[in-house]
Design a protein around this motif. Structure first.
Motif, PDB file in Angstrom:
ATOM      1  N   LEU A   1      -4.417   9.067  -6.746  1.00  0.00           N
ATOM      2  CA  LEU A   1      -3.085   9.757  -6.308  1.00  0.00           C
ATOM      3  C   LEU A   1      -2.450   8.977  -7.428  1.00  0.00           C
ATOM      4  CD1 LEU A   1      -1.781  11.007  -4.524  1.00  0.00           C
ATOM      5  CD2 LEU A   1      -0.979   9.514  -2.968  1.00  0.00           C
ATOM      6  N   ALA A   2      -1.842   7.342  -8.051  1.00  0.00           N
ATOM      7  CA  ALA A   2      -0.946   7.112  -8.001  1.00  0.00           C
ATOM      8  C   ALA A   2      -0.883   7.897 -10.124  1.00  0.00           C
ATOM      9  CB  ALA A   2      -0.755   5.494  -9.086  1.00  0.00           C
ATOM     10  N   GLU A   3      -2.380   7.472 -10.408  1.00  0.00           N
ATOM     11  CA  GLU A   3      -2.696   7.855 -12.173  1.00  0.00           C
ATOM     12  C   GLU A   3      -2.250   9.688 -11.801  1.00  0.00           C
ATOM     13  OE1 GLU A   3      -3.441   6.601 -13.609  1.00  0.00           O
ATOM     14  OE2 GLU A   3      -3.782   4.162 -13.257  1.00  0.00           O
ATOM     15  N   LYS A   4      -1.863  10.158 -11.124  1.00  0.00           N
ATOM     16  CA  LYS A   4      -1.443  11.530 -11.230  1.00  0.00           C
ATOM     17  C   LYS A   4      -0.097  11.760 -11.200  1.00  0.00           C
ATOM     18  CE  LYS A   4      -5.529  13.631  -8.357  1.00  0.00           C
ATOM     19  NZ  LYS A   4      -6.370  13.972  -7.323  1.00  0.00           N
ATOM     20  N   TRP A   5       0.842  10.738 -10.608  1.00  0.00           N
ATOM     21  CA  TRP A   5       1.910  11.068 -10.396  1.00  0.00           C
ATOM     22  C   TRP A   5       2.830  11.097 -12.025  1.00  0.00           C
ATOM     23  CZ3 TRP A   5       4.658  10.094  -5.686  1.00  0.00           C
ATOM     24  CH2 TRP A   5       4.027  10.803  -4.239  1.00  0.00           C
ATOM     25  N   LYS A   6       4.046  11.337 -11.784  1.00  0.00           N
ATOM     26  CA  LYS A   6       4.924  10.676 -13.695  1.00  0.00           C
ATOM     27  C   LYS A   6       6.254  10.213 -12.731  1.00  0.00           C
ATOM     28  CE  LYS A   6       2.095  13.527 -16.624  1.00  0.00           C
ATOM     29  NZ  LYS A   6       1.719  14.330 -17.664  1.00  0.00           N
ATOM     30  N   PRO A   7       6.357   9.063 -12.439  1.00  0.00           N
ATOM     31  CA  PRO A   7       7.917   9.340 -11.788  1.00  0.00           C
ATOM     32  C   PRO A   7       8.825   9.541 -12.720  1.00  0.00           C
ATOM     33  CG  PRO A   7       6.511   7.283 -11.723  1.00  0.00           C
ATOM     34  CD  PRO A   7       5.998   8.558 -12.483  1.00  0.00           C
ATOM     35  N   ARG A   8       9.929  10.111 -11.680  1.00  0.00           N
ATOM     36  CA  ARG A   8      11.533  10.166 -12.538  1.00  0.00           C
ATOM     37  C   ARG A   8      12.122   9.166 -12.812  1.00  0.00           C
ATOM     38  NH1 ARG A   8      10.324  15.040 -10.368  1.00  0.00           N
ATOM     39  NH2 ARG A   8      12.066  15.307  -8.758  1.00  0.00           N
ATOM     40  N   VAL A   9      12.131   8.458 -11.921  1.00  0.00           N
ATOM     41  CA  VAL A   9      12.984   6.939 -12.165  1.00  0.00           C
ATOM     42  C   VAL A   9      11.953   5.943 -12.564  1.00  0.00           C
ATOM     43  CG1 VAL A   9      13.791   5.246 -10.423  1.00  0.00           C
ATOM     44  CG2 VAL A   9      14.523   8.124  -9.407  1.00  0.00           C
ATOM     45  N   THR A  10      12.556   5.792 -13.402  1.00  0.00           N
ATOM     46  CA  THR A  10      11.460   4.503 -14.676  1.00  0.00           C
ATOM     47  C   THR A  10      11.824   3.206 -15.326  1.00  0.00           C
ATOM     48  OG1 THR A  10       9.848   4.248 -15.752  1.00  0.00           O
ATOM     49  CG2 THR A  10      11.621   5.918 -15.850  1.00  0.00           C
ATOM     50  N   GLY A  11      11.401   2.624 -15.451  1.00  0.00           N
ATOM     51  CA  GLY A  11      12.585   1.658 -16.548  1.00  0.00           C
ATOM     52  C   GLY A  11      11.418   0.784 -17.697  1.00  0.00           C
TER      53      GLY A  11
ATOM     54  N   PRO B   1      -5.130  -5.358  -6.334  1.00  0.00           N
ATOM     55  CA  PRO B   1      -2.946  -5.802  -7.174  1.00  0.00           C
ATOM     56  C   PRO B   1      -3.161  -4.145  -8.405  1.00  0.00           C
ATOM     57  CG  PRO B   1      -5.230  -7.591  -6.784  1.00  0.00           C
ATOM     58  CD  PRO B   1      -5.858  -6.650  -6.559  1.00  0.00           C
ATOM     59  N   ASN B   2      -3.991  -3.514  -8.365  1.00  0.00           N
ATOM     60  CA  ASN B   2      -3.098  -2.536  -9.252  1.00  0.00           C
ATOM     61  C   ASN B   2      -2.696  -1.805  -8.645  1.00  0.00           C
ATOM     62  OD1 ASN B   2      -5.186  -1.191  -8.586  1.00  0.00           O
ATOM     63  ND2 ASN B   2      -5.844  -0.529 -10.504  1.00  0.00           N
ATOM     64  N   GLU B   3      -2.906  -1.410  -7.509  1.00  0.00           N
ATOM     65  CA  GLU B   3      -2.403  -0.175  -6.512  1.00  0.00           C
ATOM     66  C   GLU B   3      -1.300  -1.173  -5.886  1.00  0.00           C
ATOM     67  OE1 GLU B   3      -6.209   1.612  -4.487  1.00  0.00           O
ATOM     68  OE2 GLU B   3      -5.505  -0.221  -4.146  1.00  0.00           O
ATOM     69  N   ILE B   4      -0.148  -2.427  -6.390  1.00  0.00           N
ATOM     70  CA  ILE B   4       1.162  -2.774  -5.535  1.00  0.00           C
ATOM     71  C   ILE B   4       2.159  -2.716  -6.658  1.00  0.00           C
ATOM     72  CG2 ILE B   4       2.102  -4.002  -4.663  1.00  0.00           C
ATOM     73  CD1 ILE B   4      -0.229  -3.133  -2.735  1.00  0.00           C
ATOM     74  N   ALA B   5       3.172  -1.741  -6.465  1.00  0.00           N
ATOM     75  CA  ALA B   5       4.165  -2.081  -7.632  1.00  0.00           C
ATOM     76  C   ALA B   5       5.252  -2.937  -6.641  1.00  0.00           C
ATOM     77  CB  ALA B   5       4.753  -0.814  -7.908  1.00  0.00           C
ATOM     78  N   VAL B   6       6.662  -3.342  -7.973  1.00  0.00           N
ATOM     79  CA  VAL B   6       7.819  -4.693  -6.902  1.00  0.00           C
ATOM     80  C   VAL B   6       8.401  -3.700  -6.954  1.00  0.00           C
ATOM     81  CG1 VAL B   6       6.266  -7.014  -6.524  1.00  0.00           C
ATOM     82  CG2 VAL B   6       7.720  -6.227  -8.938  1.00  0.00           C
ATOM     83  N   LEU B   7       9.400  -3.055  -6.378  1.00  0.00           N
ATOM     84  CA  LEU B   7      11.432  -2.466  -6.436  1.00  0.00           C
ATOM     85  C   LEU B   7      12.115  -3.482  -5.652  1.00  0.00           C
ATOM     86  CD1 LEU B   7       9.049  -0.318  -6.376  1.00  0.00           C
ATOM     87  CD2 LEU B   7      10.959   1.465  -7.062  1.00  0.00           C
ATOM     88  N   GLY B   8      13.251  -2.533  -5.776  1.00  0.00           N
ATOM     89  CA  GLY B   8      14.016  -3.867  -5.439  1.00  0.00           C
ATOM     90  C   GLY B   8      14.230  -3.986  -3.511  1.00  0.00           C
ATOM     91  N   SER B   9      13.982  -2.589  -3.203  1.00  0.00           N
ATOM     92  CA  SER B   9      13.984  -2.872  -1.687  1.00  0.00           C
ATOM     93  C   SER B   9      13.162  -1.414  -1.091  1.00  0.00           C
ATOM     94  CB  SER B   9      16.033  -1.965  -1.537  1.00  0.00           C
ATOM     95  OG  SER B   9      16.025  -1.605  -1.925  1.00  0.00           O
ATOM     96  N   VAL B  10      13.001  -0.770   0.228  1.00  0.00           N
ATOM     97  CA  VAL B  10      12.612  -0.742   0.442  1.00  0.00           C
ATOM     98  C   VAL B  10      12.848   1.114   0.494  1.00  0.00           C
ATOM     99  CG1 VAL B  10      11.135   0.674   2.574  1.00  0.00           C
ATOM    100  CG2 VAL B  10      11.192  -1.628   2.374  1.00  0.00           C
ATOM    101  N   SER B  11      14.576   1.283   0.507  1.00  0.00           N
ATOM    102  CA  SER B  11      15.317   1.845   0.206  1.00  0.00           C
ATOM    103  C   SER B  11      14.655   2.185  -1.326  1.00  0.00           C
ATOM    104  CB  SER B  11      16.202   1.755   0.036  1.00  0.00           C
ATOM    105  OG  SER B  11      17.200   1.583   1.577  1.00  0.00           O
ATOM    106  N   ASP B  12      14.434   1.771  -2.462  1.00  0.00           N
ATOM    107  CA  ASP B  12      14.716   2.531  -3.250  1.00  0.00           C
ATOM    108  C   ASP B  12      13.228   2.491  -3.998  1.00  0.00           C
ATOM    109  OD1 ASP B  12      16.848   1.171  -4.439  1.00  0.00           O
ATOM    110  OD2 ASP B  12      16.133  -0.980  -4.888  1.00  0.00           O
ATOM    111  N   ILE B  13      12.303   2.588  -2.522  1.00  0.00           N
ATOM    112  CA  ILE B  13      10.879   2.439  -2.996  1.00  0.00           C
ATOM    113  C   ILE B  13      10.877   4.018  -2.686  1.00  0.00           C
ATOM    114  CG2 ILE B  13       8.288   2.936  -2.089  1.00  0.00           C
ATOM    115  CD1 ILE B  13       8.730  -0.586  -1.709  1.00  0.00           C
TER     116      ILE B  13
END
Length: 379
Positions: A227-237, A73-85
């Protein structure tokens, strides 16, 4: 062929009056999904605020999707659409000299190409693997993925003609070249088995409105924890923060795991729908669904050709998902004619896509192909 899931057909009201063969665009909505959405609306009507309950439903949806694809479960995120992903992942990358190549294919959904091409101004070198006779030969990955490839972005099943790729074999090639593997599973999740660990997928995106039997408004991102732990998203909230209820405007503290890629409040009603839909898929079992759909796909191919229809893509069900594409000039117009005859199919450019799910029968496919052949012969 007997229908092994006949008892489930009553869950899908549309089947009482129509032949629904457009799961590649929108899966049929079940009563269980409808009831889940009503539960969300009724809770608002009666309580006024259902924030905590809705947040719990989002977590249930994540856990359900994680189970569906063999993730945590901690490897899953939810967004609004696949395009957003795709946009979120693309803008999280750094395109450095010697490691700035993006490899995708000309059979991917247009969004994919659009997102990657938009990164050229930031230093990305975008390369498209060409298709050959409506497929991507596996050896092309050896040729096009090179040591300077940062990420290889591909579809599991092609949206246009149903061509299915060997993800595990592709993962071995691209990882050997030093590239990440990003899989678009929008056309595969819910209809074919996915195990992100066994397939060695780094990143995966899937939406809920097609074979996952949900509605628009929610998409799932999978990313390996390491992999996720190394990334710092520029699109966030605020939902992408370690403690989104802290309301600290001065601190940027990415959440652990994939959740750091989340942005704002998700579509709660879509989460209710997704939880109910995934529960149904898990109850039946995607392995079982896939086996049945493979039989339907082969029947569609064989009967379509028997009726003189031109198949676009592989001629073997082993090389494709459930969907079969038939050539049809003015496909959009033909889709409308079929709808008037209570048969729901999906047009794309010059093909009509017939995409059954576990609730469909061979007789429904036969009737749809008979009607399609008649319409094509009278055009």
């Amino acid at each position: 062929m007997d229908h092994p899931y006949a008892s489930y057909r009553s869950l899908f009201p549309v089947l009482a009056s129509k032949i629904h063969l457009a799961s590649c665009s929108q899966g049929a909505i079940s009563k269980t999904v409808s009831e889940a959405m009503e539960e969300y609306l009724n809770s608002l009507l009666t309580t006024g605020v259902n924030w905590s309950q809705s947040i719990q439903e989002v977590e249930k949806a994540k856990k359900g999707f994680a189970k569906l694809i063999g993730a945590e479960p901690n490897e899953i995120a939810v967004l609004g659409s696949v395009s957003d992903i795709f946009s979120t992942i693309a803008t999280s990358l750094s395109f450095e000299k010697g490691k700035n190549k993006i490899v995708t294919t000309d059979m991917d959904f247009p969004t994919v190409g659009h997102v990657w091409l938009a990164q050229r101004k930031f230093g990305a070198n975008v390369s498209f693997i060409p298709s050959q006779q409506e497929v991507i030969p596996i050896e092309y990955y050896e040729r096009f993925v090179t040591s300077d490839t940062l990420i290889t972005s591909i579809s599991h099943i092609c949206y246009f003609n149903g061509f299915k790729q060997d993800i595990k074999a592709i993962a071995e090639i691209v990882h050997r070249k030093g590239s990440l593997l990003f899989v678009d599973a929008y056309q595969s999740a819910g209809q074919v088995p996915i195990d992100v660990k066994k397939m060695d997928i780094d990143i995966l995106a899937a939406g809920t409105r097609k074979y996952m039997l949900g509605i628009p408004g929610m998409a799932f991102l999978y990313m390996k924890t390491e992999l996720a732990e190394k990334w710092k998203p520029r699109v966030t909230g605020w939902f992408g923060q370690a403690n989104h209820s802290k309301f600290d405007i001065h601190q940027l503290t990415p959440a652990p795991g994939a959740r750091r890629f989340e942005t704002g409040t998700p579509s709660f009603i879509s989460a209710y729908a997704a939880t109910a839909a995934i529960r149904l898929l898990l109850e039946i079992g995607v392995e079982n669904i896939s086996s049945y759909l493979n039989e339907l796909a082969q029947f569609t191919l064989d009967y379509g050709q028997e009726k003189g229809l031109q198949v676009v893509g592989p001629l073997s069900a082993d090389q494709r998902g459930a969907m079969t594409a038939f050539y049809a000039e003015n496909a959009g117009q033909i889709e409308s004619i079929m709808k008037e005859r209570n048969i729901i199919v999906s047009a794309r450019n010059d093909v009509i896509r017939i995409a059954p799910h576990f609730y469909n029968t061979k007789d429904e496919i036969r009737q749809a192909i008979d009607e399609l052949a008649t319409v094509l012969n009278t055009k």
